[in-house]
Motif scaffolding. Structure first.
Motif, short mmCIF file in Angstrom:
data_model
loop_
_atom_site.label_atom_id
_atom_site.label_comp_id
_atom_site.label_asym_id
_atom_site.label_seq_id
_atom_site.Cartn_x
_atom_site.Cartn_y
_atom_site.Cartn_z
N ASP A 41 0.87 -0.56 -0.07
CA ASP A 41 0.12 -0.03 -0.05
C ASP A 41 0.48 0.81 0.18
O ASP A 41 2.02 1.25 0.76
CB ASP A 41 -0.83 -0.04 1.46
N ASP A 67 -6.62 4.61 -3.47
CA ASP A 67 -7.28 5.28 -3.01
C ASP A 67 -8.24 5.66 -3.73
O ASP A 67 -9.47 5.87 -4.24
CB ASP A 67 -6.81 6.51 -2.60
N GLY A 99 -7.62 -4.27 2.77
CA GLY A 99 -8.75 -5.22 1.86
C GLY A 99 -8.32 -5.12 0.02
O GLY A 99 -8.07 -6.33 -0.61
N SER A 100 -7.64 -4.20 -0.60
CA SER A 100 -7.74 -3.79 -1.95
C SER A 100 -6.57 -4.81 -1.98
O SER A 100 -6.17 -5.42 -2.83
CB SER A 100 -7.23 -2.13 -1.99
N ASP A 103 -6.00 -8.33 -2.19
CA ASP A 103 -7.09 -7.99 -3.05
C ASP A 103 -5.99 -8.89 -4.48
O ASP A 103 -6.29 -9.20 -5.37
CB ASP A 103 -8.42 -7.97 -3.26
N THR A 139 -2.72 -5.09 7.13
CA THR A 139 -2.51 -3.63 7.31
C THR A 139 -3.64 -3.09 8.08
O THR A 139 -3.79 -1.15 8.96
CB THR A 139 -1.75 -2.48 6.77
N SER A 148 -10.42 -14.76 3.11
CA SER A 148 -11.51 -15.37 1.94
C SER A 148 -10.67 -16.33 0.66
O SER A 148 -9.27 -15.59 0.38
CB SER A 148 -11.82 -13.71 1.61
N THR A 181 -1.65 2.96 12.83
CA THR A 181 -1.44 3.96 12.33
C THR A 181 -3.08 4.30 11.06
O THR A 181 -3.44 5.47 10.48
CB THR A 181 -0.34 3.94 10.40
P1 NAD Z 1 -8.36 -0.50 1.10
O1 NAD Z 1 -7.37 -1.30 1.20
O2 NAD Z 1 -8.68 -0.18 0.30
O3 NAD Z 1 -8.16 0.77 1.87
C1 NAD Z 1 -8.53 1.81 2.63
C2 NAD Z 1 -8.15 2.78 2.94
O4 NAD Z 1 -6.28 2.31 4.23
C3 NAD Z 1 -6.67 3.04 1.88
O5 NAD Z 1 -6.10 4.80 1.95
C4 NAD Z 1 -5.12 2.73 2.50
O6 NAD Z 1 -3.49 3.41 1.69
C5 NAD Z 1 -5.00 2.34 3.70
N1 NAD Z 1 -4.91 2.46 4.78
C6 NAD Z 1 -4.23 0.29 5.01
N2 NAD Z 1 -3.01 0.60 5.87
C7 NAD Z 1 -3.14 1.65 7.06
C8 NAD Z 1 -2.15 1.58 7.93
N3 NAD Z 1 -1.75 1.12 8.12
N4 NAD Z 1 -2.36 2.91 7.67
C9 NAD Z 1 -2.92 4.03 7.32
N5 NAD Z 1 -3.19 4.04 6.48
C10 NAD Z 1 -3.70 2.68 5.60
O7 NAD Z 1 -9.37 -0.72 2.81
P2 NAD Z 1 -10.08 -2.11 2.73
O8 NAD Z 1 -11.01 -1.46 3.65
O9 NAD Z 1 -9.10 -2.93 4.17
O10 NAD Z 1 -10.65 -3.14 1.44
C11 NAD Z 1 -11.31 -2.60 0.86
C12 NAD Z 1 -11.09 -3.69 -0.47
O11 NAD Z 1 -11.51 -4.93 0.15
C13 NAD Z 1 -12.00 -3.18 -1.11
O12 NAD Z 1 -11.98 -3.65 -3.14
C14 NAD Z 1 -13.63 -4.65 -1.27
O13 NAD Z 1 -14.19 -5.15 -2.62
C15 NAD Z 1 -12.39 -4.80 -0.76
N6 NAD Z 1 -12.92 -6.26 -0.20
C16 NAD Z 1 -12.03 -8.12 -0.44
C17 NAD Z 1 -13.04 -8.85 0.98
C18 NAD Z 1 -12.29 -10.35 -0.34
O14 NAD Z 1 -12.78 -11.57 0.16
N7 NAD Z 1 -11.43 -10.85 -0.62
C19 NAD Z 1 -14.49 -8.49 1.34
C20 NAD Z 1 -14.12 -7.70 1.66
C21 NAD Z 1 -14.01 -6.51 1.27
#
Ligand code: NAD
Ligand code: ZN
Length: 359
Positions: A41, A67, A99-100, A103, A139, A148, A181
């Motif tokens: 990330d 983002d 999660g992004s 994936d 993270t 998953s 963080t």
């Molecule tokens: P994300 O990965 O999109 O991150 C969201 C924000 O948090 C970003 O700005 C990132 O830079 C920030 N971030 C991440 N770790 C950080 C840290 N330690 N400190 C500060 N900032 C941090 O968010 P998410 O909600 O974890 O993931 C969303 C994605 O997960 C979607 O694309 C969704 O479709 C997917 N998803 C997948 C599954 C699956 O089973 N594969 C299940 C649910 C969601």
């Protein structure tokens, strides 16, 4: 038929466990072209973590900004092509992020060994060959993407995962220190994804003793973290949320998600809302379907000073609402889980449109 789920092969849990990465991947380095790909990330680019990746000079590191949009098929294809062009097949792919990134890492590992575009593999069991070794280091806790069986991608036609046994990580490293963080809003939205996974898993025809045990424990952890006396973003609660995330995903894997997730997919696909935020925006309006869960959710929203947007649908024309409802309608397994065998008479396109108009 009962689900036969492939779990993660190895799991390390504990504060500071990130330091074990080098030792864990060392034996894998002899595979393929003897180098690793790191998908990290972008948040960590200039942070101390980027100095502690335990990478070797031959490794490739990609810092990715997650983002602008959720992971796409095009993004994964481009990354795969770049890796193969630069160095050929790696020993493995390591994903470090939310999660992004989980994936993207899972999808890239699969696409390195499967020809063509990832678009053609969106769905269940369409991947032909096992991917390269892949290791996840979350993270940000909540989506459960670390455990998953799916790597959710948005493609030209649909938002749908590459879902099969090969998708599951070979190894995860769960180090709650890495979530210190996370900003408060994302901590709340992503944590609530876990909570909603469990409420939906619990309320539907696929629920069973196995899914229920994980859901109930995860719901209890979420209440400790977001509602009870010792709630708040503390190190102890960061530990708990990392476990709740894992258990929430295990629960829904053995059961299913429901109405909130079906609507959420429509909102993300057509209007680009982020998954966890979209779920929170929607869930507040589903009190008739999930009475207790929504009531507690609203308490958690209030307790943590979160402001969720209201009256969004007043700005949506019928074409937009219909397009979103079509995406949601095409997730019959979620509607069936939520409403039972007779779901088609309940979850009509008009009913789904009416749910969007609540937002
Ligand atoms: P994300 O990965 O999109 O991150 C969201 C924000 O948090 C970003 O700005 C990132 O830079 C920030 N971030 C991440 N770790 C950080 C840290 N330690 N400190 C500060 N900032 C941090 O968010 P998410 O909600 O974890 O993931 C969303 C994605 O997960 C979607 O694309 C969704 O479709 C997917 N998803 C997948 C599954 C699956 O089973 N594969 C299940 C649910 C969601
Ligand atoms: Zn979710």
């Amino acid at each position: 038929m009962h689900k036969n789920f492939k779990n993660i092969e190895k799991v390390v849990f504990g504060r500071g466990s990130f330091a074990q990465l080098g030792e864990i991947i060392d034996p894998i380095r002899k595979e393929n072209n003897k180098y690793f790909v790191y998908v990290v990330d972008n948040f960590f680019k200039d942070k101390p973590l980027s100095q502690k990746l335990q990478n070797k000079p031959e490794d490739l590191i990609y810092f990715i900004d997650v983002d602008p949009h959720e992971p796409t098929t095009e993004q994964v294809d481009t990354l795969r092509n770049d890796i193969l062009y630069k160095k050929g097949l790696p020993s493995g792919v390591i994903g470090i992020g939310g999660g992004s990134i989980m994936d993207i890492a899972k999808a890239v590992s699969l696409m390195l060994t499967n020809q063509g575009s990832s678009v053609q593999y969106q769905g269940l069991n369409l991947i032909k060959n096992p991917g390269v070794y892949h290791l996840g280091i979350p993270t940000l806790s909540g989506t459960g993407a670390e455990v998953s069986m799916t790597a959710v991608l948005t493609g030209p036609e649909k938002k749908l995962g590459l879902k099969c046994e090969y998708t599951v990580f070979n190894q995860v490293i769960l180090d709650p220190e890495l979530t210190a963080t996370v900003p408060m809003d994302k901590w709340f939205y992503t944590g609530m994804d876990t909570y909603i996974h469990c409420i939906e898993s619990e309320q539907g025809i696929n629920k069973n003793a196995f899914s229920s045990a994980y859901a109930q424990q995860s719901i209890q952890l979420c209440e400790d973290i977001y509602l009870n006396e010792k709630s708040g973003k503390t190190p102890e609660n960061d530990d708990k949320l990392m476990v709740a995330s894992l258990m929430g995903a295990l629960s829904l894997t053995y059961s299913e998600v429901g109405v909130c997730h079906a609507i959420s997919y429509g909102l993300s696909k057509i209007l680009g809302y982020k998954h966890c935020f979209a779920n929170c925006v929607i869930f507040q309006h589903l009190e008739d379907i999930y009475p207790e869960g929504v009531q507690k959710f609203k308490q958690m929203v209030q307790k943590n000073g979160i402001q969720l947007p209201q009256n969004l649908s007043s700005q949506w024309d019928d074409t937009t609402v219909t397009a979103m409802a079509q995406v949601s309608y095409n997730l019959p397994f979620m509607w069936k889980h939520a409403f039972g065998e007779n779901y088609q008479s309940i979850a009509t396109l008009d009913f789904i449109k009416s749910l969007f108009r609540r937002l």
